[in-house]
Design an enzyme around this catalytic site. Structure first.
Site, mmCIF file in Angstrom:
data_model
loop_
_atom_site.group_PDB
_atom_site.id
_atom_site.type_symbol
_atom_site.label_atom_id
_atom_site.label_comp_id
_atom_site.label_asym_id
_atom_site.label_seq_id
_atom_site.Cartn_x
_atom_site.Cartn_y
_atom_site.Cartn_z
ATOM 1 N N GLY A 18 0.818 -1.214 0.000
ATOM 2 C CA GLY A 18 0.000 0.000 0.000
ATOM 3 C C GLY A 18 0.850 1.261 0.000
ATOM 4 C CD GLN A 76 -6.960 -0.150 7.564
ATOM 5 O OE1 GLN A 76 -7.789 -0.945 8.010
ATOM 6 N NE2 GLN A 76 -5.669 -0.261 7.821
ATOM 7 C CB SER A 83 -2.030 -3.156 1.283
ATOM 8 O OG SER A 83 -1.110 -3.973 1.959
ATOM 9 C CB ALA A 84 -1.966 -8.677 -0.481
ATOM 10 C CG HIS A 85 -0.400 -6.663 5.046
ATOM 11 N ND1 HIS A 85 -0.529 -6.312 6.367
ATOM 12 C CD2 HIS A 85 0.018 -5.555 4.406
ATOM 13 C CE1 HIS A 85 -0.189 -5.040 6.509
ATOM 14 N NE2 HIS A 85 0.140 -4.562 5.334
ATOM 15 C CB THR A 107 12.318 -9.695 -10.925
ATOM 16 O OG1 THR A 107 13.393 -9.511 -11.823
ATOM 17 C CG2 THR A 107 11.765 -11.110 -11.054
ATOM 18 C CB CYS A 110 3.409 5.299 24.573
ATOM 19 S SG CYS A 110 3.997 6.293 25.923
#
Lengths: 389, 148
Positions: A72, A181, A201-203, A239, A328
């Site tokens: 992404g 998202q 994005s695939a993940h 590639t 944090c």
């Protein structure tokens, strides 16, 4: 201890069928698709099939409109910098929103800093929504690109992309959306939305990490950001990540199956979680909209008087994985820019908790969280000098 | 990310609470940056008889608060003043680098409490502002708006 994973907006587990689909491209068909022998051609055919699957998932007219990228972030960089460089002679003004992912915000900032572009960052309302009238006002004669996310990664707000697209369409302005998202969560159709470029994005939808794609509407010109060979129709050299591309293709196929049923199921769990938290814990603020302008899998709260990391550490001890927009956990001293943009003062933004659901979450998972969270919040509040009981 | 000692003090913080008739109170940090440490001391004959804390902040902020109370309880004030933020971090077997500046303020709160008790001047080093863009004015405005 039963592990409960509620951070699907960060990443998702790879679907077993996706892994199975990928494996032969590590072991047997590892050839470089640019080569002529048959094992390499098998890889090339797999890339073509994956391209079709991704095109189908987002309603692209042609598979050639899909450019595979490393994820992404690269897709966002390629879209924004690629369009900016291709159109710099027509104008150097870009419009985005204050709540974009850093891949978009920092790409825009790079263009300001190093290439003399001007960027307008549109404010959002308390729910995180961009106002189309504000976009209309911000457009100038030299505006070349508008980039607004389809759904926000923190608070789950779904932006009115279709309305925004109508504004840019007749003005010769490129319209990009970061849909990272949204894909797999809600139906996405590039023609319905009216976008020229879209990142995914695939993940984020049970595919592997390290692979994503940019939808590039036919006729939209970009300057490649990766120079080298002629891969991806000369838009992205290097590639091909064949197993990753195959995994993305498979994940895209699976994401499209029974989507409305999955959405309904996830929404039900989401609403149960929201209701449970609001019923059992006082002085909480739900961030983002409550209606269908919220992603089906997103729950995001601010708990007053406390700090987010303390909540996460306590949840982790009970086997529950979640995330926060506190300083944090953001890696900086500031809390999330999204929470500040929707109008929260710093101390409230520090006390945020994001719970994002996935396909494997059950009713029991939700009940478990509702059961333990009040105790955790109570314990941390007891320690807080800002809390008076 | 955190040492076992930090997690122990985070999970089972020592001396949490408020002393209603405290002889000295020391508060440092600010809500804008996400850490506030407030120490309450009961002092008799230059000795810390009791000490309690209330902390708004991350795991490190809570653990350092807990540790400082444990380190100085029963100590003479002069001895307590020898304890620095560094001493506290070492007693916890270290803190992650980003936390050293932003959440390691417990000894500052102790020094502030004792110096105030002795009517001495305490110069607060704003650890946060060394690293961020905020200035006190902005923080004050924000807090005022919040309290409206």
């Amino acid at each position: 201890m039963n592990k409960i994973y509620l951070d699907h907006a960060a990443t998702t587990p790879v679907h077993p069928e996706v892994i199975q689909a990928m494996l032969p491209y590590y072991t047997d068909f590892y050839g470089n698709p640019s080569s002529v022998y048959s094992a390499a051609q098998k890889a090339a055919a797999a890339v073509a099939e994956a391209r079709e699957s991704v095109a189908r998932l987002i309603g692209a007219a042609q598979p050639q409109e899909i450019i595979f990228t490393s994820g992404g972030t690269e897709a966002d960089n390629l879209a924004i910098k690629g369009v900016a460089m291709a159109r710099a002679n027509q104008g150097k003004h870009i419009i985005t929103s204050a709540i974009e992912h850093h891949a978009v915000l920092h790409s825009c900032q790079d263009l300001e800093k190093y290439f003399g572009f001007e960027v307008t960052y549109l404010d959002v309302d308390q729910k995180g929504l961009v106002n189309p009238a504000e976009l209309e006002k911000a457009i100038r004669a030299d505006t070349i690109l508008v980039t607004i996310m389809l759904a926000n990664n923190e608070i789950g707000t779904i932006e009115p992309i279709k309305e925004l697209g109508k504004i840019t369409r007749n003005k010769n302005i490129c319209f990009h959306t970061d849909a990272v998202q949204a894909i797999g969560q809600i139906p996405v159709d590039v023609n319905d939305l009216g976008v020229d470029l879209l990142s995914l994005s695939a993940h984020k939808f049970n595919g592997p990490k390290g692979i994503g794609a940019l939808y590039l509407r036919r006729g939209t010109r970009i300057v490649p950001q990766m120079s080298g060979g002629a891969q991806e129709r000369r838009q992205r050299a290097g590639t091909e990540n064949i197993p990753g591309i195959v995994g993305l293709g498979k994940a895209a196929q699976l994401a499209g199956l029974n989507l409305s049923k999955k959405m309904e199921q996830t929404r039900r769990l989401r609403d149960k979680l929201i209701r449970g938290i609001e019923t059992k814990i006082d002085r909480v603020i739900l961030n983002g909209p409550r209606d269908d302008r919220r992603l089906p899998n997103n729950v995001h709260f601010c708990f007053r008087y406390i700090e987010g990391e303390s909540i996460l550490l306590n949840l982790d001890m009970l086997g529950i994985a979640a995330s926060s927009g506190s300083a944090c956990t953001s890696g900086s001293l500031d809390p999330s820019h999204v929470l500040l943009a929707i109008g929260h003062p710093h101390e409230i933004a520090h006390g945020s908790l994001r719970l994002t659901l996935g396909l494997n979450n059950s009713e029991e998972d939700i009940e478990q969280v509702i059961q333990v969270l009040p105790g955790i919040i109570g314990k941390i509040r007891e320690m807080s000098p800002l809390y008076d009981g | 990310m955190y040492s076992e000692e930090v997690m122990d003090h985070f999970n089972n913080p020592r001396n949490v609470g408020k002393i209603e008739d405290a002889d000295a109170i020391g508060e440092v940090g600010n809500p804008v940056c996400g850490d506030i440490i407030k120490l309450y001391l009961k002092i008799k004959d230059e000795q810390i008889e009791d000490i309690k804390f209330k902390t708004f902040g991350c795991g490190a902020a809570i653990a350092t608060s807990s540790m400082v109370t444990e380190l100085v309880k029963g100590k003479k004030l002069d001895e307590a003043l020898k304890i620095s933020n560094q001493t506290v971090a070492e007693a916890l077997n270290g803190l992650p680098a980003p936390k050293m500046h932003c959440s390691n303020l417990a000894a500052d709160a102790l020094h502030k409490a004792i110096k105030t008790y002795r009517n001495e001047e305490f110069v607060e080093i704003d650890h946060h502002c060394e690293h961020s863009n905020f200035c006190h004015k902005e923080i004050k405005i924000e807090l005022e708006e919040e309290s409206k």
